[in-house]
Scaffold this active site. Structure first.
Site, short mmCIF file in Angstrom:
data_model
loop_
_atom_site.label_atom_id
_atom_site.label_comp_id
_atom_site.label_asym_id
_atom_site.label_seq_id
_atom_site.Cartn_x
_atom_site.Cartn_y
_atom_site.Cartn_z
N GLY A 119 0.84 -1.20 0.00
CA GLY A 119 0.00 0.00 0.00
C GLY A 119 0.87 1.24 0.00
O GLY A 119 2.08 1.16 -0.27
N ASP A 144 -8.43 -1.03 2.32
CA ASP A 144 -8.91 0.36 2.44
C ASP A 144 -9.22 0.99 1.09
O ASP A 144 -9.92 2.00 1.03
CB ASP A 144 -7.83 1.23 3.13
CG ASP A 144 -7.41 0.66 4.49
OD1 ASP A 144 -8.18 -0.11 5.06
OD2 ASP A 144 -6.30 1.00 4.95
O1 F6P Z 1 -4.59 -0.63 6.13
C1 F6P Z 1 -5.29 -1.78 6.44
C2 F6P Z 1 -5.82 -1.73 7.85
O2 F6P Z 1 -6.57 -2.91 8.09
C3 F6P Z 1 -6.64 -0.51 8.19
O3 F6P Z 1 -7.95 -0.55 7.70
C4 F6P Z 1 -6.56 -0.50 9.68
O4 F6P Z 1 -6.73 0.80 10.18
C5 F6P Z 1 -5.16 -0.99 9.95
O5 F6P Z 1 -4.76 -1.69 8.78
C6 F6P Z 1 -5.02 -1.91 11.14
O6 F6P Z 1 -3.69 -2.21 11.33
P1 F6P Z 1 -3.16 -3.36 12.27
O7 F6P Z 1 -3.26 -4.65 11.54
O8 F6P Z 1 -1.75 -2.98 12.57
O9 F6P Z 1 -4.02 -3.37 13.50
#
Ligand code: F6P
Length: 365
Positions: A119, A144
């Site tokens: 991303g 996202d």
């Molecule tokens: O970017 C993908 C995502 O799932 C977002 O939607 C979310 O805010 C974040 O990653 C969560 O991150 P982690 O897996 O570190 O909790």
């Protein structure tokens, strides 16, 4: 141009359904094309820095199309320019610039092109590597759907399906109890996932970061529905949604990460406020990582395979430091550095928003 003999594949950032389909698409294209060798980098940039590389043959690439996650592992905390080395005696975190270590791994394994499935964070991290001489091709993925330069990312359609299924299920229980059911979805600063899931499920209220809400407008809307037969309301709420003039709700700070903020908690806040202000019983469901797990939908398998094979074609044509993108139904190549550090947010007049408003969906504005 030097003939490509070996390619590397790396998955970076948060995982999503369809990564393995992309790994397979790149890897099989290479192996069936004049026998180019393929290696995988373990756990995103962490593995590139720490020289953790594995050979990928047809055996490793077979049977993975339908599997969720990534067979290579991933990491959404590690940056080559800010590599966490631990703490000093006073407890202060120590970071180092590990770009040279990444380039040593690339050289040691004779990686002619690195395919980076990631991303915006992952693509931003490629900048110093490209400046140091790396030849890379980017493939956009994230639930996202917020990567600048492409209309669609791998993982988004599966996550939307999960979000829709959850909201559909909240309908029947909300209806039975005449409640307000708030469902918090992921998406960081972009509302795509919540908007698409909300639209698909016919949610009554959709709250996204791009349209700050006024809680009184939401309360007035759910109260207007109270006089309906059931009086229940379904609210699809993005984790990044925020009240007019207010802030996003941060659930945690990850010290080691170059992108340390994790959002979460706004759904509960909205439900509490609605119950306090209207007296209507309200409940919150937070979908969390359920949206990222499990097998990819057919649409994601198709887009991942299409992106991956198009990315391989770009490498064969020598179009390096590009990202494959879907633009108005066509696959294009974008400069990967142009997409880095930017976010693709929902335009306020987007056709999904107009469609939702046309069927009397409330955005809280
Ligand atoms: O970017 C993908 C995502 O799932 C977002 O939607 C979310 O805010 C974040 O990653 C969560 O991150 P982690 O897996 O570190 O909790």
């Amino acid at each position: 141009m030097k003939r490509i003999k070996r390619i590397g594949i790396l998955t970076g950032g948060g995982d999503c359904p369809g990564l393995n389909a992309a790994i397979r698409g790149i890897g099989k294209s290479a192996l069936y094309h004049d026998g180019i060798e393929v290696v995988g980098i373990r756990d995103g940039y962490q593995g590139l820095i720490e020289n953790r590389v594995q050979k990928l043959g047809i055996d490793e690439l077979s049977g993975i199309l339908t599997r969720g996650g990534t067979i290579l592992g991933t990491n959404n905390k590690c940056s080559p320019e800010k590599y966490y080395e631990g703490r000093d005696e006073s407890g202060t975190p120590l970071y180092s610039n590990a770009v040279d270590r990444c380039m040593s791994t690339v050289e040691e394994h004779s990686i002619d092109v690195l395919f980076v499935i990631g991303g915006d964070g992952t693509f931003t991290c490629t900048k110093p590597l490209v400046e140091a001489g790396l030849r890379c091709i980017g493939i956009p993925k994230t639930i996202d759907n917020d990567i600048y330069g492409t209309d669609l990312t791998i993982g988004f359609t599966t996550a939307t399906r999960i979000g829709t299924m959850a909201l559909d299920r909240l309908h029947s229980t909300g209806n039975s109890h005449h409640r307000v059911m708030v469902c918090e979805l992921m998406g960081r600063n972009a509302g795509w996932l919540t908007l698409a899931s909300g639209l698909a499920s016919g949610s009554d209220v959709i709250l996204i970061p791009e349209i700050p809400f006024d809680i009184d407008n939401i309360c007035a809307f759910v109260e207007s529905r109270r006089s309906d037969q059931s009086g229940f309301s379904i609210i699809a709420c993005a984790e990044g949604a925020r009240p007019l003039g207010g802030e996003q709700v941060v659930s945690m700070h990850i010290e080691k990460s170059h992108d340390p903020i994790r959002l979460g908690g706004i759904g509960r806040h909205v439900a509490t406020m609605i119950e306090e202000k209207t007296g209507i019983e309200s409940r919150t469901t937070t979908l969390g990582h359920i949206q990222r797990g499990g097998e990819p939908a057919a649409t994601d398998r198709v887009i991942a395979t299409t992106f991956a094979t198009a990315a391989f074609e770009l490498a064969m044509r020598g179009e390096f430091n590009t990202m494959v993108a879907l633009c108005d139904g066509h696959i294009e190549a974008k400069n990967i550095l142009d997409t880095a550090g930017k976010q693709r947010l929902v335009p306020k007049e987007h056709r999904f928003i107009r469609a939702a408003r046309a069927v009397r969906t409330c955005f809280g504005d």
